[in-house]
Design a protein around this motif. Structure first.
Motif, mmCIF file in Angstrom:
data_model
loop_
_atom_site.group_PDB
_atom_site.id
_atom_site.type_symbol
_atom_site.label_atom_id
_atom_site.label_comp_id
_atom_site.label_asym_id
_atom_site.label_seq_id
_atom_site.Cartn_x
_atom_site.Cartn_y
_atom_site.Cartn_z
ATOM 1 N N ALA A 231 8.399 13.529 -55.401
ATOM 2 C CA ALA A 231 8.522 12.237 -54.723
ATOM 3 C C ALA A 231 9.922 11.666 -54.884
ATOM 4 O O ALA A 231 10.508 11.136 -53.929
ATOM 5 C CB ALA A 231 7.475 11.265 -55.256
ATOM 6 N N LEU A 232 10.482 11.757 -56.091
ATOM 7 C CA LEU A 232 11.835 11.247 -56.305
ATOM 8 C C LEU A 232 12.865 12.051 -55.521
ATOM 9 O O LEU A 232 13.819 11.496 -54.962
ATOM 10 C CB LEU A 232 12.167 11.293 -57.802
ATOM 11 C CG LEU A 232 11.434 10.281 -58.697
ATOM 12 C CD1 LEU A 232 11.765 10.528 -60.160
ATOM 13 C CD2 LEU A 232 11.813 8.859 -58.301
ATOM 14 N N ALA A 233 12.687 13.355 -55.461
ATOM 15 C CA ALA A 233 13.643 14.195 -54.749
ATOM 16 C C ALA A 233 13.626 13.942 -53.253
ATOM 17 O O ALA A 233 14.662 14.010 -52.580
ATOM 18 C CB ALA A 233 13.358 15.672 -55.042
ATOM 19 N N SER A 234 12.439 13.656 -52.699
ATOM 20 C CA SER A 234 12.321 13.482 -51.250
ATOM 21 C C SER A 234 12.356 12.022 -50.827
ATOM 22 O O SER A 234 12.048 11.712 -49.680
ATOM 23 C CB SER A 234 11.019 14.114 -50.763
ATOM 24 O OG SER A 234 9.903 13.503 -51.412
ATOM 25 N N ALA A 235 12.712 11.119 -51.725
ATOM 26 C CA ALA A 235 12.776 9.703 -51.367
ATOM 27 C C ALA A 235 13.816 9.475 -50.278
ATOM 28 O O ALA A 235 14.944 9.953 -50.362
ATOM 29 C CB ALA A 235 13.114 8.868 -52.605
ATOM 30 N N GLY A 236 13.396 8.786 -49.228
ATOM 31 C CA GLY A 236 14.290 8.506 -48.112
ATOM 32 C C GLY A 236 14.324 9.576 -47.053
ATOM 33 O O GLY A 236 14.919 9.381 -45.992
ATOM 34 N N ALA A 237 13.675 10.713 -47.312
ATOM 35 C CA ALA A 237 13.648 11.784 -46.313
ATOM 36 C C ALA A 237 12.637 11.456 -45.225
ATOM 37 O O ALA A 237 11.740 10.633 -45.401
ATOM 38 C CB ALA A 237 13.303 13.117 -46.980
ATOM 39 N N ALA A 244 1.686 16.278 -47.137
ATOM 40 C CA ALA A 244 2.725 16.503 -48.132
ATOM 41 C C ALA A 244 2.262 16.057 -49.504
ATOM 42 O O ALA A 244 1.483 15.118 -49.649
ATOM 43 C CB ALA A 244 4.005 15.749 -47.754
ATOM 44 N N ALA A 245 2.805 16.721 -50.532
ATOM 45 C CA ALA A 245 2.478 16.350 -51.906
ATOM 46 C C ALA A 245 3.048 14.996 -52.274
ATOM 47 O O ALA A 245 2.627 14.384 -53.258
ATOM 48 C CB ALA A 245 3.005 17.417 -52.871
ATOM 49 N N THR A 246 4.001 14.505 -51.508
ATOM 50 C CA THR A 246 4.628 13.214 -51.792
ATOM 51 C C THR A 246 3.940 12.077 -51.056
ATOM 52 O O THR A 246 4.436 10.957 -51.041
ATOM 53 C CB THR A 246 6.112 13.252 -51.383
ATOM 54 O OG1 THR A 246 6.209 13.664 -50.008
ATOM 55 C CG2 THR A 246 6.872 14.232 -52.241
ATOM 56 N N GLY A 247 2.783 12.333 -50.448
ATOM 57 C CA GLY A 247 2.071 11.292 -49.728
ATOM 58 C C GLY A 247 1.282 10.402 -50.665
ATOM 59 O O GLY A 247 1.132 10.663 -51.857
ATOM 60 N N GLY A 248 0.744 9.304 -50.088
ATOM 61 C CA GLY A 248 -0.061 8.383 -50.875
ATOM 62 C C GLY A 248 0.792 7.513 -51.779
ATOM 63 O O GLY A 248 2.029 7.492 -51.706
ATOM 64 N N VAL A 249 0.138 6.783 -52.676
ATOM 65 C CA VAL A 249 0.829 5.926 -53.632
ATOM 66 C C VAL A 249 1.117 6.764 -54.876
ATOM 67 O O VAL A 249 0.240 6.984 -55.718
ATOM 68 C CB VAL A 249 -0.042 4.695 -53.975
ATOM 69 C CG1 VAL A 249 0.727 3.744 -54.877
ATOM 70 C CG2 VAL A 249 -0.482 3.983 -52.703
ATOM 71 N N VAL A 250 2.347 7.227 -55.002
ATOM 72 C CA VAL A 250 2.696 8.195 -56.041
ATOM 73 C C VAL A 250 2.502 7.635 -57.453
ATOM 74 O O VAL A 250 1.952 8.337 -58.321
ATOM 75 C CB VAL A 250 4.131 8.709 -55.828
ATOM 76 C CG1 VAL A 250 4.568 9.601 -56.987
ATOM 77 C CG2 VAL A 250 4.219 9.475 -54.509
ATOM 78 N N PRO A 251 2.923 6.398 -57.764
ATOM 79 C CA PRO A 251 2.700 5.909 -59.139
ATOM 80 C C PRO A 251 1.227 5.909 -59.549
ATOM 81 O O PRO A 251 0.900 6.270 -60.692
ATOM 82 C CB PRO A 251 3.274 4.486 -59.096
ATOM 83 C CG PRO A 251 4.292 4.525 -58.009
ATOM 84 C CD PRO A 251 3.716 5.441 -56.974
ATOM 85 N N GLN A 252 0.338 5.513 -58.651
ATOM 86 C CA GLN A 252 -1.084 5.529 -58.965
ATOM 87 C C GLN A 252 -1.585 6.953 -59.165
ATOM 88 O O GLN A 252 -2.425 7.209 -60.036
ATOM 89 C CB GLN A 252 -1.880 4.842 -57.857
ATOM 90 C CG GLN A 252 -1.643 3.341 -57.756
ATOM 91 C CD GLN A 252 -2.500 2.690 -56.697
ATOM 92 O OE1 GLN A 252 -3.393 3.320 -56.129
ATOM 93 N NE2 GLN A 252 -2.229 1.432 -56.403
ATOM 94 N N LEU A 258 -2.326 11.478 -65.525
ATOM 95 C CA LEU A 258 -2.077 11.365 -66.956
ATOM 96 C C LEU A 258 -3.296 10.854 -67.713
ATOM 97 O O LEU A 258 -3.330 10.911 -68.952
ATOM 98 C CB LEU A 258 -0.878 10.440 -67.216
ATOM 99 C CG LEU A 258 0.474 10.952 -66.699
ATOM 100 C CD1 LEU A 258 1.560 9.925 -66.941
ATOM 101 C CD2 LEU A 258 0.837 12.287 -67.343
ATOM 102 N N ALA A 259 -4.277 10.331 -66.997
ATOM 103 C CA ALA A 259 -5.529 9.879 -67.603
ATOM 104 C C ALA A 259 -6.555 11.013 -67.546
ATOM 105 O O ALA A 259 -6.354 12.019 -66.859
ATOM 106 C CB ALA A 259 -6.049 8.651 -66.863
ATOM 107 N N PRO A 260 -7.678 10.870 -68.254
ATOM 108 C CA PRO A 260 -8.733 11.892 -68.176
ATOM 109 C C PRO A 260 -9.293 12.002 -66.761
ATOM 110 O O PRO A 260 -9.175 11.061 -65.958
ATOM 111 C CB PRO A 260 -9.798 11.380 -69.164
ATOM 112 C CG PRO A 260 -9.065 10.471 -70.083
ATOM 113 C CD PRO A 260 -7.973 9.835 -69.265
ATOM 114 N N PRO A 261 -9.913 13.121 -66.408
ATOM 115 C CA PRO A 261 -10.505 13.268 -65.071
ATOM 116 C C PRO A 261 -11.534 12.174 -64.804
ATOM 117 O O PRO A 261 -12.229 11.724 -65.727
ATOM 118 C CB PRO A 261 -11.159 14.657 -65.120
ATOM 119 C CG PRO A 261 -10.450 15.374 -66.211
ATOM 120 C CD PRO A 261 -10.074 14.338 -67.223
#
Length: 335
Positions: A231-237, A244-252, A258-261
């Protein structure tokens, strides 16, 4: 019909408010199916209720009533819908149908463009690597689908992160997520209230692919790093054609990885299913009430036609039966 015809509107509003929360609480795969069912049922309920409300206004037009052989006076006496509501419903239904047609054409062109790009790719394998420094990674639906990654994106990721990225895009193809997207886009075009549900659906699809990638590489942290770096690499593209893997709300998405399933929860699914059953039942009840109302209006016309020759001295036996409901007032057998 007075109450039941409005129930699908209420169900749509409730599900629209709850959809973003359900998208975060439920495991992504059942959440995607639940949102798809909710979008389809509420869109049909929305259109059906608008059609029933609009019909009560259209049916009172004298020329249409004459063709249908029903009494306008009797219909107005039994109709619980104000004319302004019927006209507004007709306008909403027409505008929704036009918007649906435009969205369907746009979506068809989008999928066709994706498949043309897929066919133009040089390699015929599942993975196509573009000689481009721009960080690009997306999945193109097709027969078969293709995963497109640029050398610029591959350089941004480590070996395990690359595997996670490819597993994510492969999950999009395997789950046929473009069909879910198509359903949400079309239903949101028909009913603007469903747009938050479509946004929540896009997030759920990315989470679905994230969880599949985590199972594939057996490390949720690696997938979180891959999503964040991509997401950081493709920002602004420019936004790619496919998923794409960079879709959606990336921080969420990163926080969820990082949390359990997510735990399986049956109560939200059961509650949502009951709401959809209420929506369908109410629409069927409103349609039945409307049918009875039209039968009564037609019966009034038959009664008027039966009384007309009797005043002129016609003594022939005539029996009028109204839709198997017995003889209403004015419909009688004259020996």
């Amino acid at each position: 019909m007075l109450i039941s015809v409005y129930v699908p509107f209420a169900v749509t509003a409730v599900l629209t408010l709850l959809a973003p929360r359900l998208a975060r609480l439920l495991p992504p795969r059942p959440a995607a199916w639940a949102l798809a069912c909710a979008a389809l049922v509420t869109a049909v309920g929305w259109a059906g209720s608008l059609a029933l409300l609009a019909f009560t206004g259209v049916a009172q037009i004298p020329e249409i009533a004459e063709e249908g052989r029903w009494s306008v006076a009797a219909l107005r006496a039994e109709d619980p819908v104000y004319l302004v509501v019927a006209v507004g419903s007709a306008l909403l239904l027409v505008s929704g149908a036009i918007s649906l047609g435009v969205a369907a054409v746009s979506r068809f062109r989008h999928v066709a463009r994706a498949r043309r790009e897929c066919a133009r790719l040089p390699e015929k394998t599942e993975l196509a690597v573009l000689d481009d420094d721009a960080p690009i990674a997306f999945a193109l639906p097709g027969r078969p689908g293709r995963i497109v990654v640029s050398r610029g994106m591959l350089r941004c990721l480590g070996n395990r992160e690359r595997a996670a990225l490819l597993a994510h895009e492969r999950a999009h193809l395997r789950g046929r997520h473009h069909l879910f997207q198509t359903l949400w886009r079309l239903t949101a075009a028909l009913n603007p209230l469903l747009r938050p549900l479509a946004v929540a659906g896009d997030y759920v699809l990315e989470r679905w692919a994230d969880e599949e990638a985590a199972l594939c590489v057996s490390d949720r942290t690696v997938v979180a790093h891959a999503v964040g770096r991509a997401a950081l690499a493709s920002a602004g593209a420019a936004r790619p054609t496919g998923l794409a893997a960079t879709g959606g709300v990336v921080p969420q998405r990163v926080r969820a990885l990082l949390a359990p399933p997510p735990r399986r929860r049956s109560l939200p699914l059961v509650a949502g299913g009951l709401l959809l059953v209420v929506c369908c039942t109410s629409l069927a009840n409103a349609a039945s009430d409307s049918d009875r109302m039209m039968d009564s209006a037609q019966c009034a016309t038959r009664a008027a036609a039966a009384n007309a020759p009797s005043t002129a001295g016609d003594r022939d036996g005539v029996e009028f039966c109204c839709g198997g409901q017995g003889r209403p007032e004015g419909c009688e057998h004259r020996p």
